[in-house]
Structures are given as C-alpha cells and as structure tokens.
Design a protein around this motif. Structure first.
Motif, PDB file in Angstrom:
ATOM      1  N   PRO A  48       0.829  -1.213   0.000  1.00  0.00           N
ATOM      2  CA  PRO A  48       0.000   0.000   0.000  1.00  0.00           C
ATOM      3  C   PRO A  48       0.862   1.262   0.000  1.00  0.00           C
ATOM      4  CG  PRO A  48      -0.082  -1.085   2.133  1.00  0.00           C
ATOM      5  CD  PRO A  48       0.680  -1.978   1.224  1.00  0.00           C
ATOM      6  N   VAL A  49       0.320   2.320  -0.570  1.00  0.00           N
ATOM      7  CA  VAL A  49       1.024   3.597  -0.644  1.00  0.00           C
ATOM      8  C   VAL A  49       1.045   4.217   0.741  1.00  0.00           C
ATOM      9  CG1 VAL A  49       1.015   5.895  -1.682  1.00  0.00           C
ATOM     10  CG2 VAL A  49       0.330   3.914  -3.033  1.00  0.00           C
ATOM     11  N   THR A  50       2.251   4.550   1.197  1.00  0.00           N
ATOM     12  CA  THR A  50       2.434   5.220   2.489  1.00  0.00           C
ATOM     13  C   THR A  50       3.353   6.415   2.276  1.00  0.00           C
ATOM     14  OG1 THR A  50       4.378   3.898   3.063  1.00  0.00           O
ATOM     15  CG2 THR A  50       2.238   2.998   3.707  1.00  0.00           C
ATOM     16  N   GLY A  96       6.381   6.441   2.913  1.00  0.00           N
ATOM     17  CA  GLY A  96       7.676   5.932   2.471  1.00  0.00           C
ATOM     18  C   GLY A  96       7.671   5.437   1.044  1.00  0.00           C
ATOM     19  N   THR A  97       6.513   5.449   0.390  1.00  0.00           N
ATOM     20  CA  THR A  97       6.439   5.000  -0.993  1.00  0.00           C
ATOM     21  C   THR A  97       5.827   6.098  -1.832  1.00  0.00           C
ATOM     22  OG1 THR A  97       4.242   4.056  -0.716  1.00  0.00           O
ATOM     23  CG2 THR A  97       6.112   2.592  -0.306  1.00  0.00           C
ATOM     24  N   SER A  98       5.944   5.970  -3.112  1.00  0.00           N
ATOM     25  CA  SER A  98       5.307   6.924  -3.998  1.00  0.00           C
ATOM     26  C   SER A  98       4.355   6.153  -4.905  1.00  0.00           C
ATOM     27  CB  SER A  98       6.333   7.692  -4.818  1.00  0.00           C
ATOM     28  OG  SER A  98       7.069   6.805  -5.621  1.00  0.00           O
ATOM     29  N   PRO A  99       3.207   6.738  -5.223  1.00  0.00           N
ATOM     30  CA  PRO A  99       2.272   6.049  -6.090  1.00  0.00           C
ATOM     31  C   PRO A  99       2.846   5.923  -7.499  1.00  0.00           C
ATOM     32  CG  PRO A  99       1.508   8.267  -5.627  1.00  0.00           C
ATOM     33  CD  PRO A  99       2.705   8.021  -4.778  1.00  0.00           C
ATOM     34  N   PRO A 100       2.448   4.890  -8.220  1.00  0.00           N
ATOM     35  CA  PRO A 100       3.005   4.711  -9.585  1.00  0.00           C
ATOM     36  C   PRO A 100       2.542   5.767 -10.567  1.00  0.00           C
ATOM     37  CG  PRO A 100       1.354   3.042  -9.108  1.00  0.00           C
ATOM     38  CD  PRO A 100       1.579   3.806  -7.848  1.00  0.00           C
ATOM     39  N   THR A 101       1.507   6.517 -10.227  1.00  0.00           N
ATOM     40  CA  THR A 101       1.010   7.549 -11.153  1.00  0.00           C
ATOM     41  C   THR A 101       1.726   8.879 -10.963  1.00  0.00           C
ATOM     42  OG1 THR A 101      -0.728   8.118  -9.573  1.00  0.00           O
ATOM     43  CG2 THR A 101      -1.270   6.505 -11.301  1.00  0.00           C
ATOM     44  N   GLU A 102       2.544   8.985  -9.905  1.00  0.00           N
ATOM     45  CA  GLU A 102       3.237  10.238  -9.639  1.00  0.00           C
ATOM     46  C   GLU A 102       4.346  10.441 -10.666  1.00  0.00           C
ATOM     47  OE1 GLU A 102       6.219  11.629  -6.212  1.00  0.00           O
ATOM     48  OE2 GLU A 102       4.258  11.024  -5.523  1.00  0.00           O
ATOM     49  N   ALA A 103       4.401  11.611 -11.242  1.00  0.00           N
ATOM     50  CA  ALA A 103       5.421  11.914 -12.250  1.00  0.00           C
ATOM     51  C   ALA A 103       6.743  12.190 -11.537  1.00  0.00           C
ATOM     52  CB  ALA A 103       5.014  13.115 -13.068  1.00  0.00           C
ATOM     53  N   SER A 104       7.807  11.608 -12.069  1.00  0.00           N
ATOM     54  CA  SER A 104       9.127  11.870 -11.484  1.00  0.00           C
ATOM     55  C   SER A 104       9.718  13.090 -12.169  1.00  0.00           C
ATOM     56  CB  SER A 104      10.038  10.662 -11.642  1.00  0.00           C
ATOM     57  OG  SER A 104      10.209  10.394 -13.014  1.00  0.00           O
ATOM     58  N   SER A 105      10.476  13.849 -11.408  1.00  0.00           N
ATOM     59  CA  SER A 105      11.089  15.060 -11.988  1.00  0.00           C
ATOM     60  C   SER A 105      12.573  15.014 -11.924  1.00  0.00           C
ATOM     61  CB  SER A 105      10.581  16.306 -11.277  1.00  0.00           C
ATOM     62  OG  SER A 105      10.782  16.196  -9.887  1.00  0.00           O
TER      63      SER A 105
END
Length: 79
Positions: free
Chosen positions: A66-68, A70-79
């Motif tokens: 689960p997203v917490t 300490g994790t990032s969701p897979p839909t979040e764009a990386s910069s």
C-alpha cells in the motif's frame, strides 16, 4: 570434404540466433542438418522466452504494497 568444427559450430550458432547462414564449405542441405538445425532454431527462439515468462510470473505473484509516506504512487510523475 568433411566439414570442419568451426563450420558446423557456426551453422548451429547462426541457426539458434535466427540468422540461418552457414559457411560456404558446409553442405547443410541434408536431412540431418535440416532437422537438427531446425531444432536448434526452436531452442534458440524459446530459450529466451521461458526465463522472461518466469520472471513475469514471479513479478505478477508479488503482493502489492500500500502507498504510504515511504512509498510513492506509480502515477506520480518523477522530476
């Protein structure tokens, strides 16, 4: 003239790599070479697929985390 080891080796490696070429000195149009080089082509094609399918099955069987914070969701764009 009997084929040399390098001619036969190149024919099988080439068949397994889906190139299908052979040295000019090797007469590969015989029933033995047709069947055995065909088998080498099949092994060469599927030799790479089986480990990939095993890895994909292993990844598909993993539990989702689960997203917490300490994790990032897979839909979040990386910069």
């Amino acid at each position: 003239m009997a084929p040399g080891f390098s001619e036969v080796l190149y024919a099988y490696v080439s068949a397994a790599g889906n190139n299908g070429s052979a040295f000019a000195g090797l007469n590969a149009n015989t029933p033995w070479y047709n069947i055995s080089l065909g088998m080498a082509m099949l092994v060469g094609r599927f030799m790479f697929l089986l480990p990939l399918l095993a890895a994909a099955g292993s990844l598909a069987a993993k539990k989702r985390i689960p997203v917490t914070s300490g994790t990032s969701p897979p839909t979040e764009a990386s910069s």
